[in-house]
Motif scaffolding. Structure first.
Motif, PDB file in Angstrom:
ATOM      1  N   TYR A   1       0.713  -1.170   0.015  1.00  0.00           N
ATOM      2  CA  TYR A   1       0.058   0.103  -0.140  1.00  0.00           C
ATOM      3  C   TYR A   1       1.025   1.174   0.039  1.00  0.00           C
ATOM      4  N   VAL A   2       0.812   2.079  -1.067  1.00  0.00           N
ATOM      5  CA  VAL A   2       1.619   3.215  -1.071  1.00  0.00           C
ATOM      6  C   VAL A   2       0.850   4.413  -1.263  1.00  0.00           C
ATOM      7  N   ALA A   3       0.768   5.325  -0.247  1.00  0.00           N
ATOM      8  CA  ALA A   3       0.273   6.462  -0.330  1.00  0.00           C
ATOM      9  C   ALA A   3       1.103   7.794  -0.999  1.00  0.00           C
ATOM     10  N   ILE A   4       0.459   8.635  -1.640  1.00  0.00           N
ATOM     11  CA  ILE A   4       1.401   9.888  -2.504  1.00  0.00           C
ATOM     12  C   ILE A   4       0.322  10.771  -2.275  1.00  0.00           C
ATOM     13  N   TRP A   5       1.329  11.980  -1.768  1.00  0.00           N
ATOM     14  CA  TRP A   5       0.644  13.285  -1.214  1.00  0.00           C
ATOM     15  C   TRP A   5       1.431  14.491  -1.341  1.00  0.00           C
ATOM     16  N   GLY A   6       0.961  15.568  -1.446  1.00  0.00           N
ATOM     17  CA  GLY A   6       1.828  16.985  -1.521  1.00  0.00           C
ATOM     18  C   GLY A   6       2.341  17.155  -0.003  1.00  0.00           C
ATOM     19  N   ASP A   7       3.503  17.212   0.135  1.00  0.00           N
ATOM     20  CA  ASP A   7       4.317  17.524   1.257  1.00  0.00           C
ATOM     21  C   ASP A   7       4.318  19.178   1.416  1.00  0.00           C
ATOM     22  N   PRO A   8       3.843  19.498   2.440  1.00  0.00           N
ATOM     23  CA  PRO A   8       3.698  21.087   2.729  1.00  0.00           C
ATOM     24  C   PRO A   8       4.821  21.718   3.350  1.00  0.00           C
ATOM     25  N   LYS A   9       5.120  22.885   3.062  1.00  0.00           N
ATOM     26  CA  LYS A   9       6.266  23.458   3.881  1.00  0.00           C
ATOM     27  C   LYS A   9       5.717  25.081   4.330  1.00  0.00           C
ATOM     28  N   TYR A  10       6.174  25.332   5.503  1.00  0.00           N
ATOM     29  CA  TYR A  10       5.668  26.292   6.236  1.00  0.00           C
ATOM     30  C   TYR A  10       6.704  27.568   6.223  1.00  0.00           C
ATOM     31  N   VAL A  11       6.301  28.711   5.580  1.00  0.00           N
ATOM     32  CA  VAL A  11       7.120  29.592   5.666  1.00  0.00           C
ATOM     33  C   VAL A  11       6.601  30.785   6.251  1.00  0.00           C
ATOM     34  N   GLN A  12       7.523  31.700   7.127  1.00  0.00           N
ATOM     35  CA  GLN A  12       7.062  33.037   7.497  1.00  0.00           C
ATOM     36  C   GLN A  12       7.183  34.078   6.591  1.00  0.00           C
TER      37      GLN A  12
END
Length: 185
Positions: free
Chosen positions: A118-129
């Motif tokens: 089972y392989v999940a693929i998703w967008g990985d967020p980055k948080y910036v100030q």
């Protein structure tokens, strides 16, 4: 009047950028997941799916390639199961025309005959100030001025592949529909 329209359009654009999008381009024609199927003898089965929306890329529809062959489009909340021979396989994503370039990535997986993966693929967020800004039209061009405090903004950082355990994957898959195949595949 023209400047007012430009300022209004800029404000609406900024408001849209700051609002998370939770709409889904779900493929409603695909079959809903019911239960995992065992692989045929001598083969392995892999379920590739896209979990619930993260904070980036909810409307993107990346193409999934398996061992270099375009296989299907991975809409949000969709899945596809494939039977593959045992051995190492490369699962890769590439952005479609209007998608963020951050959807380019790959995962290598060693598969055993008779096993299910089972392989999940998703967008990985980055948080910036960054400060909240507004664009103003001037004779010299657009001018960006800070209008609010520095706050956390979410931007696309890349694609994440994750090998799930069966119990965790089934919890996600029960809310998915089959992904659409690309024409001619």
């Amino acid at each position: 009047m023209r400047n007012f329209v430009v300022v209004l359009a800029g404000a609406l654009f900024l408001a849209a950028c700051a609002t998370p999008v939770y709409l889904s381009p779900i493929n409603l024609r695909g079959a809903r997941f019911t239960a995992p199927m065992p692989p045929e003898p001598g083969l392995a089965r892999v379920y590739i799916f896209r979990p619930e929306v993260g904070e980036t890329g909810g409307l993107d529809t990346p193409m999934v390639l398996v061992d270099g062959k375009a296989t299907f489009v991975l809409d949000l909340l969709s899945y596809r199961d494939l039977e593959l021979p045992p051995g190492e396989h490369v699962i890769k994503t590439q952005p479609n025309l209007l998608d963020s370039a951050k959807w380019g990535g790959e995962m290598r997986i060693e598969m055993q005959a008779g096993a299910t993966y089972y392989v999940a693929i998703w967008g990985d967020p980055k948080y910036v100030q960054a400060p909240t800004t507004m664009m103003f039209s001037t004779p010299a061009g657009l001018l960006s001025l800070p209008i609010g405090p520095t706050r956390t903004h979410v931007v696309a950082n890349g694609v994440r592949f994750e090998l799930f355990e069966e119990w965790k994957a089934l919890n996600h898959l029960k809310r998915k529909r089959a992904a659409r195949l690309e024409a001619g595949l």
